[in-house]
Design an enzyme around this catalytic site. Structure first.
Site, short mmCIF file in Angstrom:
data_model
loop_
_atom_site.label_atom_id
_atom_site.label_comp_id
_atom_site.label_asym_id
_atom_site.label_seq_id
_atom_site.Cartn_x
_atom_site.Cartn_y
_atom_site.Cartn_z
N ASP A 47 11.50 -87.62 -20.11
CA ASP A 47 11.77 -87.42 -18.68
C ASP A 47 11.65 -88.71 -17.89
O ASP A 47 11.17 -89.73 -18.39
CB ASP A 47 10.83 -86.35 -18.11
CG ASP A 47 9.39 -86.48 -18.61
OD1 ASP A 47 9.02 -87.58 -19.07
OD2 ASP A 47 8.64 -85.50 -18.54
N ASN A 94 -0.78 -77.16 -15.67
CA ASN A 94 -0.12 -75.87 -15.41
C ASN A 94 0.71 -75.41 -16.60
O ASN A 94 1.47 -74.45 -16.51
CB ASN A 94 0.77 -75.98 -14.16
CG ASN A 94 1.88 -77.01 -14.33
OD1 ASN A 94 1.97 -77.67 -15.37
ND2 ASN A 94 2.73 -77.15 -13.33
N GLU A 111 8.54 -77.00 -15.72
CA GLU A 111 7.42 -76.41 -15.00
C GLU A 111 7.39 -74.90 -15.21
O GLU A 111 8.39 -74.33 -15.69
CB GLU A 111 7.57 -76.72 -13.50
CG GLU A 111 7.63 -78.19 -13.16
CD GLU A 111 6.26 -78.86 -13.11
OE1 GLU A 111 5.30 -78.35 -13.72
OE2 GLU A 111 6.15 -79.91 -12.46
N HIS A 115 3.05 -77.23 -18.18
CA HIS A 115 4.41 -77.79 -18.32
C HIS A 115 4.51 -78.69 -19.55
O HIS A 115 3.53 -79.25 -20.03
CB HIS A 115 4.86 -78.50 -17.03
CG HIS A 115 4.23 -79.82 -16.74
ND1 HIS A 115 4.17 -80.36 -15.47
CD2 HIS A 115 3.63 -80.75 -17.53
CE1 HIS A 115 3.59 -81.55 -15.50
NE2 HIS A 115 3.25 -81.80 -16.74
C1 F6R Z 1 5.32 -86.99 -19.53
C2 F6R Z 1 5.44 -85.54 -19.58
C3 F6R Z 1 4.37 -84.63 -19.05
C4 F6R Z 1 2.98 -84.99 -19.55
C5 F6R Z 1 1.93 -84.03 -18.99
C6 F6R Z 1 0.52 -84.45 -19.39
O1 F6R Z 1 6.46 -87.60 -20.08
O2 F6R Z 1 6.43 -85.08 -20.04
O3 F6R Z 1 4.69 -83.30 -19.42
O4 F6R Z 1 2.96 -84.95 -20.95
O5 F6R Z 1 2.01 -84.00 -17.59
O6 F6R Z 1 0.19 -85.65 -18.75
P1 F6R Z 1 -1.15 -86.42 -19.13
O7 F6R Z 1 -1.01 -86.88 -20.53
O8 F6R Z 1 -1.19 -87.60 -18.17
O9 F6R Z 1 -2.27 -85.46 -18.95
#
Ligand code: F6R
Length: 250
Positions: free
Chosen positions: A76, A147, A154, A149
């Protein structure tokens, strides 16, 4: 919706989990190199894979692991951020991994957050096409949001979407607010691989570390597959695993 029996592996620490995954990645890179083939990885940003990327850099420096046959696709990117923006995932990936290994620049793919509005649909299709032409993703690395995702899929995301424009949830915007210097500066949308893109990978490893992830990991491992908790979709994949440290374990 079917229930699932997601595998998970429990490690003594985030370091141990990251080292195990880095070793698996290195094995695949080397075995493909021996056959003159490339290895294709789907990559995530965020704090969770940082140790993995540090370990891959270490393997490059200490063991001469070469990434010249590696092709990567990131999950992303924030929409509206040019690649040079300090908070862009392009910058993140270069700073934390690509600048320190011998990847060929043409093998690095991240969605381009500066894509013009009228080109977004064709851009998303081209990203998918590029993944297909590379032979598909061998191993997709995921983190998990608080959450549930995955990527920017989401809660509420359907399972049949491929790369698309997604709206960020309030929680995601709140979590990103500090690094952007305020919630008002966080882009409201992102380009993200869809759940379908993710599930098409031949193998998936979702990393989750630390106590703050324990509750969402417990839910993702035990609840029925549902759009309410996108990480449950990983349970529909035949070769997927959660790699957890002690603190994140349910
Ligand atoms: C990032 C992504 C997000 C993260 C998620 C966890 O490319 O796709 O889904 O993997 O928000 O983020 P952290 O690792 O910072 O807790």
């Amino acid at each position: 919706m079917p229930t699932h029996a997601l595998a998970h592996r429990l490690f003594p620490s985030a370091e141990a989990a990251s080292e195990a995954l880095a070793a698996e990645i290195a094995d695949l890179i080397r075995s493909r190199a021996a056959e003159n083939r490339s290895a294709v990885f789907g990559l995530a940003t965020g704090s969770t894979p940082l140790r993995l990327y540090a370990e891959l850099i270490h393997l490059h420096r200490a063991q001469g692991l070469s990434f010249t046959n590696v092709v990567t696709y990131n999950l992303d990117e924030y929409l509206g951020l040019p690649r040079g923006h300090p908070e862009s995932y392009w910058q993140f990936m270069h700073f934390n991994l690509f600048d320190h290994i011998d990847m060929r620049p043409e093998n690095i793919h991240l969605p381009d957050g500066s894509t013009a509005e009228e080109d977004l649909a064709s851009y998303c299709e081209a990203y998918e096409q590029s993944i297909r032409e590379a032979g598909g993703i061998d191993l997709q690395i995921l983190g998990i949001g608080h959450n549930g995702h995955i990527g920017f899929n989401e809660p509420g995301s359907q399972s049949d979407l491929r790369t698309h424009v997604a709206e960020l949830s309030e929680m995601t915007i709140r979590n990103a607010a500090q690094s952007f210097g305020g919630a008002e500066h966080v882009p409201g949308r992102a380009l993200t691989m869809g759940v379908r893109t993710i599930l098409d990978a031949r193998r998936i490893v979702l990393l989750a570390f630390g106590e703050s992830k324990a509750e969402i990991v417990r839910r993702a491992l035990t609840e029925e597959i549902s759009p309410d908790l996108p990480a449950t979709y990983v349970g529909a994949h035949p070769d997927a695993s959660f790699y957890l440290d002690q603190a994140a374990a349910p």
